[in-house]
Design a protein around this motif. Structure first.
Motif, short mmCIF file in Angstrom:
data_model
loop_
_atom_site.label_atom_id
_atom_site.label_comp_id
_atom_site.label_asym_id
_atom_site.label_seq_id
_atom_site.Cartn_x
_atom_site.Cartn_y
_atom_site.Cartn_z
N ASN A 151 9.26 10.03 4.91
CA ASN A 151 8.08 9.22 5.19
C ASN A 151 7.06 9.28 4.07
O ASN A 151 6.32 8.30 3.85
CB ASN A 151 7.47 9.65 6.53
N ILE A 152 7.00 10.39 3.36
CA ILE A 152 6.14 10.45 2.17
C ILE A 152 6.63 9.47 1.12
O ILE A 152 5.83 8.74 0.51
CB ILE A 152 6.11 11.89 1.59
N GLN A 153 7.94 9.44 0.90
CA GLN A 153 8.52 8.52 -0.07
C GLN A 153 8.23 7.07 0.30
O GLN A 153 7.87 6.25 -0.56
CB GLN A 153 10.03 8.75 -0.16
N ARG A 154 8.35 6.74 1.58
CA ARG A 154 8.05 5.38 2.03
C ARG A 154 6.57 5.05 1.84
O ARG A 154 6.21 3.95 1.41
CB ARG A 154 8.45 5.23 3.49
N SER A 159 2.17 2.07 -1.86
CA SER A 159 1.01 2.11 -2.76
C SER A 159 1.38 1.91 -4.22
O SER A 159 0.50 1.94 -5.09
CB SER A 159 0.29 3.46 -2.62
N ASN A 160 2.65 1.73 -4.50
CA ASN A 160 3.12 1.62 -5.88
C ASN A 160 2.89 0.20 -6.41
O ASN A 160 3.57 -0.75 -6.00
CB ASN A 160 4.61 1.97 -5.96
N PRO A 161 1.94 0.03 -7.35
CA PRO A 161 1.62 -1.33 -7.83
C PRO A 161 2.74 -1.94 -8.67
O PRO A 161 2.71 -3.15 -8.95
CB PRO A 161 0.35 -1.11 -8.67
N ARG A 162 3.70 -1.12 -9.08
CA ARG A 162 4.80 -1.65 -9.90
C ARG A 162 5.86 -2.36 -9.05
O ARG A 162 6.71 -3.07 -9.59
CB ARG A 162 5.46 -0.51 -10.68
N LEU A 163 5.82 -2.14 -7.75
CA LEU A 163 6.80 -2.77 -6.87
C LEU A 163 6.31 -4.13 -6.40
O LEU A 163 5.10 -4.33 -6.19
CB LEU A 163 7.07 -1.89 -5.65
N PRO A 164 7.20 -5.08 -6.21
CA PRO A 164 6.81 -6.38 -5.66
C PRO A 164 6.25 -6.23 -4.25
O PRO A 164 6.62 -5.29 -3.53
CB PRO A 164 8.13 -7.17 -5.65
N ASP A 165 5.38 -7.12 -3.88
CA ASP A 165 4.76 -7.05 -2.56
C ASP A 165 5.76 -7.00 -1.41
O ASP A 165 5.55 -6.25 -0.44
CB ASP A 165 3.79 -8.23 -2.38
N PRO A 166 6.86 -7.78 -1.46
CA PRO A 166 7.81 -7.71 -0.36
C PRO A 166 8.40 -6.30 -0.16
O PRO A 166 8.60 -5.87 0.98
CB PRO A 166 8.90 -8.71 -0.76
N GLN A 167 8.67 -5.59 -1.26
CA GLN A 167 9.21 -4.23 -1.15
C GLN A 167 8.16 -3.27 -0.59
O GLN A 167 8.47 -2.39 0.20
CB GLN A 167 9.69 -3.74 -2.51
N ARG A 168 6.93 -3.47 -1.01
CA ARG A 168 5.86 -2.62 -0.51
C ARG A 168 5.62 -2.86 0.98
O ARG A 168 5.42 -1.92 1.75
CB ARG A 168 4.57 -2.87 -1.31
N ASP A 169 5.67 -4.12 1.37
CA ASP A 169 5.49 -4.45 2.79
C ASP A 169 6.63 -3.89 3.64
O ASP A 169 6.41 -3.39 4.75
CB ASP A 169 5.41 -5.96 2.97
N ALA A 170 7.85 -3.98 3.10
CA ALA A 170 9.01 -3.46 3.84
C ALA A 170 8.89 -1.96 4.02
O ALA A 170 9.19 -1.42 5.10
CB ALA A 170 10.30 -3.81 3.10
N ALA A 171 8.43 -1.26 2.99
CA ALA A 171 8.24 0.19 3.08
C ALA A 171 7.16 0.53 4.10
O ALA A 171 7.28 1.50 4.86
CB ALA A 171 7.89 0.76 1.71
N ALA A 172 6.09 -0.27 4.11
CA ALA A 172 4.98 -0.01 5.03
C ALA A 172 5.43 -0.11 6.49
O ALA A 172 4.96 0.66 7.34
CB ALA A 172 3.85 -1.00 4.76
N HIS A 173 6.33 -1.02 6.78
CA HIS A 173 6.82 -1.18 8.15
C HIS A 173 7.71 -0.03 8.59
O HIS A 173 7.95 0.17 9.79
CB HIS A 173 7.57 -2.50 8.30
N ARG A 174 8.22 0.73 7.62
CA ARG A 174 9.14 1.83 7.94
C ARG A 174 8.45 3.19 7.98
O ARG A 174 9.07 4.19 8.33
CB ARG A 174 10.28 1.86 6.92
N VAL A 175 7.18 3.23 7.61
CA VAL A 175 6.45 4.51 7.64
C VAL A 175 6.13 4.89 9.07
O VAL A 175 5.56 4.10 9.82
CB VAL A 175 5.14 4.44 6.81
N ASP A 176 6.49 6.12 9.43
CA ASP A 176 6.11 6.66 10.74
C ASP A 176 4.89 7.56 10.53
O ASP A 176 5.01 8.70 10.10
CB ASP A 176 7.27 7.47 11.34
#
Length: 211
Positions: A151-154, A159-176
C-alpha cells in the motif's frame, strides 16, 4: 605360631578386600556425582542459551512492532527535496514534493528491513533449537507487514509526477488507507490483527525466559 600366622593373613586379606570395595564404591559414587553435575551444567547452559536468544529476539520484535507503527502514523510531515542527486534544482515543485515523500517512507521502510535482517539470523538459530513454530508465527506477521509495504508503493505511485494521470488514478483506487494509516478514533483493524499475530510470538519468547 603357624595357625596364628594364617589367621592374621586372612584378616589382612579381608581388610584389603574391604578397602578395594570401598575404593570401587567411591569411584562409582564419584562418577555418578560427575554425571549428575554434567547434566546440571548442560541444563544450565541450555537455559542460559534460551534466555539470551529469547531476550534478543523479544527486544528486536518490540522494535519491529514500533517500526510498523511508525510507518502508519496518519499525521506526518516531511521536507520537499529541492535538488536531484547531481545537485540540479527541480524545476517542477511537485517533483520535489514527491522526492521528499519518497525519502520519508524509504527511511521508515529501511528501518523495518534492518530489523528484519537482524532478526533473520537469530530466527534461524531459534528454529534449530526450538523447532519451526517460531518461523510459522513470524511468517504470518511478515505477510501482514507486506500488505503495508504494498500500500505504500501504491500510495507513492499516486504522487509520482512522472507517471501519467491514468496510472496515478489507478493506483489511487487500489490504496487501502485503513492499512496505510493508523486510526485512533475508530477501530484500527490492521493494528488489531497485527497485535493478534504478534501475541503468540511474544508468548513463545517469554516462555524461554523462565527457569
Amino acid at each position: 605360631m603357624l595357625s596364628g600366622g594364617i589367621q592374621l593373613t586372612g584378616i589382612s586379606d579381608a581388610i584389603s578386600a574391604l578397602a578395594n570395595l570401598l575404593m570401587a564404591g567411591a569411584a562409582i559414587a564419584g562418577a555418578f556425582a560427575a554425571w549428575v553435575g554434567l547434566g546440571s551444567w548442560k541444563r544450565e547452559k541450555r537455559w542460559q542459551r534460551d534466555v539470551e536468544l529469547g531476550e534478543d529476539l523479544l527486544v528486536l520484535m518490540f522494535q519491529r512492532r514500533d517500526a510498523v507503527a511508525n510507518i502508519r502514523v496518519s499525521v506526518y510531515s516531511y521536507d520537499p527535496i529541492t535538488t536531484d542527486e547531481e545537485g540540479r534544482e527541480f524545476t517542477n515543485r511537485s517533483e520535489g514534493e514527491f522526492q521528499g515523500l519518497l525519502k520519508y517512507y524509504q527511511e521508515k521502510v529501511d528501518r523495518l528491513e534492518v530489523l528484519r535482517s537482524e532478526i533473520y539470523g537469530k530466527r534461524l538459530r531459534a528454529s534449530v533449537v526450538w523447532g519451526e513454530k517460531i518461523n510459522e508465527l513470524l511468517h504470518k506477521l511478515f505477510e501482514q507487514e507486506q500488505q503495508l509495504i504494498v500500500n505504500i508503493q501504491r500510495y507513492l505511485r499516486t504522487s509520482n509526477p512522472r507517471l501519467p494521470d491514468p496510472q496515478r488514478d489507478a493506483a489511487a483506487h487500489r490504496v487501502d488507507y485503513d492499512i496505510l494509516f493508523d486510526d485512533e478514533e475508530e477501530l484500527d483493524e490492521f493494528k488489531q490483527e497485527y497485535d493478534r499475530r504478534f501475541e503468540p510470538i511474544e508468548n513463545l519468547l517469554r516462555s524461554k525466559l523462565k527457569a
